[in-house]
Design a protein around this motif. Structure first.
Motif, mmCIF file in Angstrom:
data_model
loop_
_atom_site.group_PDB
_atom_site.id
_atom_site.type_symbol
_atom_site.label_atom_id
_atom_site.label_comp_id
_atom_site.label_asym_id
_atom_site.label_seq_id
_atom_site.Cartn_x
_atom_site.Cartn_y
_atom_site.Cartn_z
ATOM 1 N N SER A 174 -0.524 2.801 3.087
ATOM 2 C CA SER A 174 -0.850 1.830 2.086
ATOM 3 C C SER A 174 0.232 2.215 0.957
ATOM 4 O O SER A 174 0.529 3.524 0.821
ATOM 5 C CB SER A 174 -2.289 2.160 1.499
ATOM 6 N N HIS A 177 -2.161 2.575 -2.289
ATOM 7 C CA HIS A 177 -3.255 3.588 -2.448
ATOM 8 C C HIS A 177 -3.080 4.576 -1.517
ATOM 9 O O HIS A 177 -3.496 5.039 -0.514
ATOM 10 C CB HIS A 177 -4.616 2.796 -1.968
ATOM 11 N N GLY A 198 1.810 -3.351 2.207
ATOM 12 C CA GLY A 198 0.636 -3.626 1.477
ATOM 13 C C GLY A 198 -0.171 -4.478 2.316
ATOM 14 O O GLY A 198 0.189 -5.189 3.241
ATOM 15 N N SER A 199 -1.670 -4.520 2.013
ATOM 16 C CA SER A 199 -2.464 -5.512 2.511
ATOM 17 C C SER A 199 -2.801 -5.355 3.923
ATOM 18 O O SER A 199 -2.229 -4.583 4.578
ATOM 19 C CB SER A 199 -2.030 -6.854 2.014
ATOM 20 N N LYS A 202 -0.346 -4.341 7.391
ATOM 21 C CA LYS A 202 -0.140 -3.176 8.050
ATOM 22 C C LYS A 202 -0.821 -3.261 9.384
ATOM 23 O O LYS A 202 -0.076 -2.543 10.598
ATOM 24 C CB LYS A 202 -0.941 -2.121 7.331
ATOM 25 N N ARG A 216 -6.166 5.490 7.876
ATOM 26 C CA ARG A 216 -6.400 5.165 6.278
ATOM 27 C C ARG A 216 -7.618 5.909 5.915
ATOM 28 O O ARG A 216 -8.588 6.006 6.409
ATOM 29 C CB ARG A 216 -6.832 3.678 6.444
ATOM 30 N N THR A 220 -11.849 0.942 1.360
ATOM 31 C CA THR A 220 -11.734 -0.885 1.546
ATOM 32 C C THR A 220 -12.825 -1.386 1.673
ATOM 33 O O THR A 220 -13.877 -0.656 1.589
ATOM 34 C CB THR A 220 -10.721 -0.956 2.809
#
Length: 263
Positions: A174, A177, A198-199, A202, A216, A220
């Motif tokens: 990210s 983040h 981003g978004s 990925k 991650r 989310t």
């Protein structure tokens, strides 16, 4: 499932991908129009940002889905909040993020997209992700495989590319983040390159073989991951929770815990 049933399911998925792709492109055009004109940024009740682009995209998507699939409910980030006691009985529904990467949109770095997933029995079985600044449309289902169309060209098949032993892995993470847990997780992995993005793009980078791993650890929401997961799995990749179990959807609380995406 009989051969006829498989053929009917495949045909339905192909038609749905075509229709959802058209909707995503229209939503993307609306986002780009807001971007061109300029916009204000507001905070929702949960303090997350929202813009006119989020609202315009959501309006296009929900109106088109209602016309094409009036029998299938829609759960959208910018839509009406639907009580769990109602949606827990859904067998099929659309899970939508009309502008995934609002923070990237505000920063104007181009790393935002439109996400539409078709859910069956609380699993993402089909997904469409459209990145309008790149004119890149990713789509996929297990029945049809994963594909990408760039710059309006004919869609081509894509698949994940597992890392070559000894060469290290390309890690996508990210941009907005970052997590301190990521460094700890990667300490035992041979990392060849870190690739921030981003978004849901990925997921798509892993799906088309441009990255090997997307860990991650920050939270989310379900609409952030569903379309990307469907495309990833159609391309041959996997996504699991940090506990190694199948990733859950249509939970009472739509907030996601961490996950690991692998080629």
């Amino acid at each position: 499932m009989t051969q006829n049933q498989r053929s009917a399911t495949s045909l339905r998925m192909k038609q749905m991908i075509e229709e959802l792709s058209n909707i995503a492109r229209k939503a993307g055009a609306a986002i780009m129009e807001v971007r061109r004109k300029g916009f204000d940024v507001y905070n929702k009740d949960d303090k997350s940002p929202v813009t006119a682009a989020d609202i315009a995209s959501n309006k296009i998507i929900t109106e088109h889905l209602a016309k094409l699939y009036p029998e299938i409910p829609v759960l959208s980030e910018e839509g009406i909040k639907i009580p769990y006691d109602e949606r827990k009985y859904w067998k099929e529904f659309f899970l939508v993020d009309p502008l995934d990467g609002t923070k990237e949109f505000i920063k104007d770095n181009g790393e935002f997209c439109v996400c539409i997933a078709f859910m069956r029995n609380n699993r993402p079985v089909l997904g469409v992700v459209y990145a309008p600044t790149q004119d890149a449309l990713y789509s996929g289902s297990i029945e049809t495989g994963a594909k990408v169309s760039k710059n309006g060209k004919k869609s081509v098949s894509i698949s994940t590319a597992p890392p070559v032993e000894g060469e290290g892995q390309i890690i996508v993470g990210s941009r907005s983040h970052p997590s301190p847990k990521l460094e700890e997780y990667l300490s035992d992995i041979n990392v060849a390159q870190m690739k921030p993005a981003g978004s849901a793009i990925k997921f798509c980078l892993v799906a088309e073989g441009k990255a090997h791993l997307y860990p991650r650890f920050n939270p989310t929401m379900e609409w952030d991951t569903a379309a990307g997961q469907a495309i990833l799995e159609a391309a041959g990749g996997t996504m699991r929770g940090l506990d190694g179990e199948e990733f859950p959807y249509n939970k009472k609380n739509l907030r996601n815990d961490g996950f690991i995406v692998k080629a």
